[in-house]
Design an enzyme around this catalytic site. Structure first.
Site, PDB file in Angstrom:
ATOM      1  N   GLU A   1       0.877  -1.175   0.000  1.00  0.00           N
ATOM      2  CA  GLU A   1       0.000   0.000   0.000  1.00  0.00           C
ATOM      3  C   GLU A   1       0.907   1.216   0.000  1.00  0.00           C
ATOM      4  O   GLU A   1       1.557   1.513   1.013  1.00  0.00           O
ATOM      5  CB  GLU A   1      -0.932   0.018   1.210  1.00  0.00           C
ATOM      6  CG  GLU A   1      -1.892   1.192   1.166  1.00  0.00           C
ATOM      7  CD  GLU A   1      -2.784   1.294   2.392  1.00  0.00           C
ATOM      8  OE1 GLU A   1      -3.523   2.304   2.472  1.00  0.00           O
ATOM      9  OE2 GLU A   1      -2.755   0.404   3.245  1.00  0.00           O
TER      10      GLU A   1
ATOM     11  N   CYS B   1      -3.837   7.734   3.563  1.00  0.00           N
ATOM     12  CA  CYS B   1      -3.591   7.224   2.217  1.00  0.00           C
ATOM     13  C   CYS B   1      -4.545   7.768   1.173  1.00  0.00           C
ATOM     14  O   CYS B   1      -4.215   7.770  -0.014  1.00  0.00           O
ATOM     15  CB  CYS B   1      -3.647   5.701   2.232  1.00  0.00           C
ATOM     16  SG  CYS B   1      -2.399   4.958   3.300  1.00  0.00           S
TER      17      CYS B   1
END
Length: 265
Positions: free
Chosen positions: A216, A250
């Protein structure tokens, strides 16, 4: 003190030794431990929030929503659904082979998982990924960010108190060299959350060992405001999307495109 290569090797060996017995437990037994961990998280929420705020500087409301509520939600969700997710599944075999063959998908643990998580969600990101790995019968050697070591270590402490056997989840203190030692230390999969540059190095190292990795990495997230949008709500959404967790998450809003007709307004 950062864990060195010898420390990492010892942790991986300990995880490797603990994994067969852990994999032999039922998913229900594992879920019971996760449910006990959930109760501990709720009981210790003030300590979790205080530790995260001290190490990251994020607002207490963000620490509550991201590091306590989200963790509690994930622990509850996976404990309830792990048996269904991991249950063997029958599949039809195409064509004439279906008369002679049966096909089942059976889920097996990978073994030892290396887990590397960042500073912006130091407790939630470690807990979320670790719980999935251990419910599937794996053991975990994890490293949080060197700037938020105590927040990451809380995960190990909570699971140990919940009854997780020794060696199933180990959280090491360390920097990038510690992380590299985990990636190259003989684990069976790596999960990494962090920068694109480091993620590329992790992917290359995993490919060289023919082991899977989950990455990620950095986002570049846009918000689009259409002509028929409720502009007050859009403005609130832009503010929250840009400033939640001090902007360090994120899917934080980085760019905003507004249709020309409503741009000035």
């Amino acid at each position: 003190v950062c864990a060195n290569e010898e420390d990492v090797a010892a942790a991986i060996a300990k995880a490797r030794a603990a994994q067969p017995a852990w994999a032999a437990t039922s998913i229900r037994e594992r879920a019971d431990i996760v449910e006990r961990a959930l109760k501990i998280v709720i009981a210790r929420q003030d300590k979790i929030i205080n530790t995260v705020v001290e190490e990251t500087g994020k607002a207490r409301t963000d620490a509550m929503s991201m590091e306590v509520f989200s963790v509690a939600d994930q622990l509850c969700y996976y404990a309830k659904n792990a048996e269904g997710f991991l249950r063997p599944r029958k599949r039809k075999v195409h064509g004439i082979l279906g008369l002679m063959k049966k096909l089942r998908i059976v889920y097996k643990p990978l073994g030892v998982i290396g887990l590397i998580t960042p500073w912006n969600g130091p407790f939630v990101l470690l807990m979320n990924q670790a719980v999935q790995a251990i419910l599937a019968g794996n053991t975990v050697v994890a490293k949080g960010s060197e700037v938020t070591p105590n927040s990451a270590k809380l995960a190990e402490e909570i699971f140990r108190e919940a009854g997780l056997p020794d060696g199933v989840l180990q959280v090491l203190m360390g920097d990038g060299l510690t992380g590299a030692a985990i990636v190259n230390g003989g684990v069976d999969k790596v999960s990494f959350t962090g920068s694109v540059a480091t993620g590329r190095q992790v992917a290359q190292a995993a490919a060289g060992q023919l082991i899977p990795c989950t990455l990620e990495l950095g986002g570049n997230d846009a918000m689009i405001v259409c002509a028929d949008a409720d502009l007050d709500r859009a403005a609130d959404g832009a503010w929250v999307g840009s400033c939640m967790n001090t902007g360090h998450y994120c899917c934080g809003t980085e760019r905003i495109y507004v249709v020309k007709d409503v741009y000035d307004e």
